[in-house]
Write a protein that holds these residues in place. Sequence first.
Motif: not given
Length: 430
Positions: A182-188, A287-293, A307-317, A280-283
């Motif tokens: 959630a912190i990272i998603a807010l940063m984006v 990173g790819l999800v954040l780049l798209i966001g 914010f909501p779909p980015l947060l859910l995408a990060l959690v699912l990742t 490393p694959l997780l990282a």
Amino acid sequence: MPESQPAAPSVLPAFLRRPVALWCGFALVHAVLIALNLSGVGWPLGDVERVYLGWAEGTTSGAVRLGIDTDFVYPILALAPILASLVFGAPLYALTWLGLVTVLNAAAFAVLLGRRPGRAACLAAWWWLVFLLLLGPVALARIDAVTAAVAITGLLVLRTRPFWGAVLLSIATWIKVWPVAAIIALMVASKRRWQVLAVFAGTSALIIGAALVAGSGLTILSFVTEQTNRGIQIESPVASWWLVQSALGIPGAVVYYDQQILTYQVIGPGTDLAGALLTPLLAVCVGLVLLIGWRAQRAGAAAAALFPPLLLALVLTLIAANKVGSPQFMTWLAGPLILGLVASPRAWRAPALVALAMAALTQVVYPYFYNYLLATEPALVLVLTARNVLELVLLGWMVGRIWRLCSTTGEAVVPAGNPGAAWHRSIIKE
């Protein structure tokens, strides 16, 4: 600025939108879950009564100082609920734990409803109760239940008190790491990203500083190495490859119990390589999800929509690309989906239904038929694999939604009278 669209028609009868009905539903669901934990099949309270209680007694006796002079699998604030549940003594430890989680859920539920809950908040509240019921005993019986409640409260508090919302999310991260998403998603998504980072850094500095004063040194970060040293847990999506082989009678894949990590893991041809590559694959996937966001944010996508779909995408990742997999990980989905349902009920109704299916499949596997999964019975392997496939489907859905936002400009459309409007004007103000 585009005009706000009318609120979506309510799918709830009027009596289900009354606070008394909502709170009766809350009490009933939690009574059922507590009863299932105390007398249900499969010892769902195993971690609480065997692991958490041992940690609590060892800490209070002075035998160990987890996270200070002894490595700890969780961030150090996880000790707060673990120790608090010992307040009425060891014989009542499990019941106290269940009561504590219920109280935390009640606090989050109260914040969600507010003084006069709107239709979207009522829909989100009933969805959460159904989700908890379908997920079953594990919805209360793990440390993840504590972080889920604190994270839900933090996400909702962001609407009106952004500072305290960010503080709660930071505290949740220091109980178990996943709320950092959630912190990272807010940063984006948020243009107030530096304020969010400052709150997170300040809260973390206070926690780390207190631990250092107590003599922790680098042991305060031991939860990082404890996780990276794990093997492939049987409920992680990647483990399905070896579970299916075992279910089909192909020799080589074996389920075993790791005495150090206290989890069931799978070993077979390629598991060592997969375990080494997954971190490393997780990282990379995060990173790819954040780049798209970030691309969507730079293209002008409204933060309230991003914010909501980015947060859910990060959690699912964090779930799907992880070598660690546990039934309680499903609790992580509640916060992002509640946030989405509050902000835009129509757009989030279908993803919320998928999450309900995932919760139900999880309860079938754990705790009721977990022994059959350990024996890699084909039916249970199929159920778990179906749940894991739905994780990937929902992840792809959220990534696709973020990608489409890359062509969106202007303010998000938030239903009039919806609590999401207040949230839209706070921490993610354009």
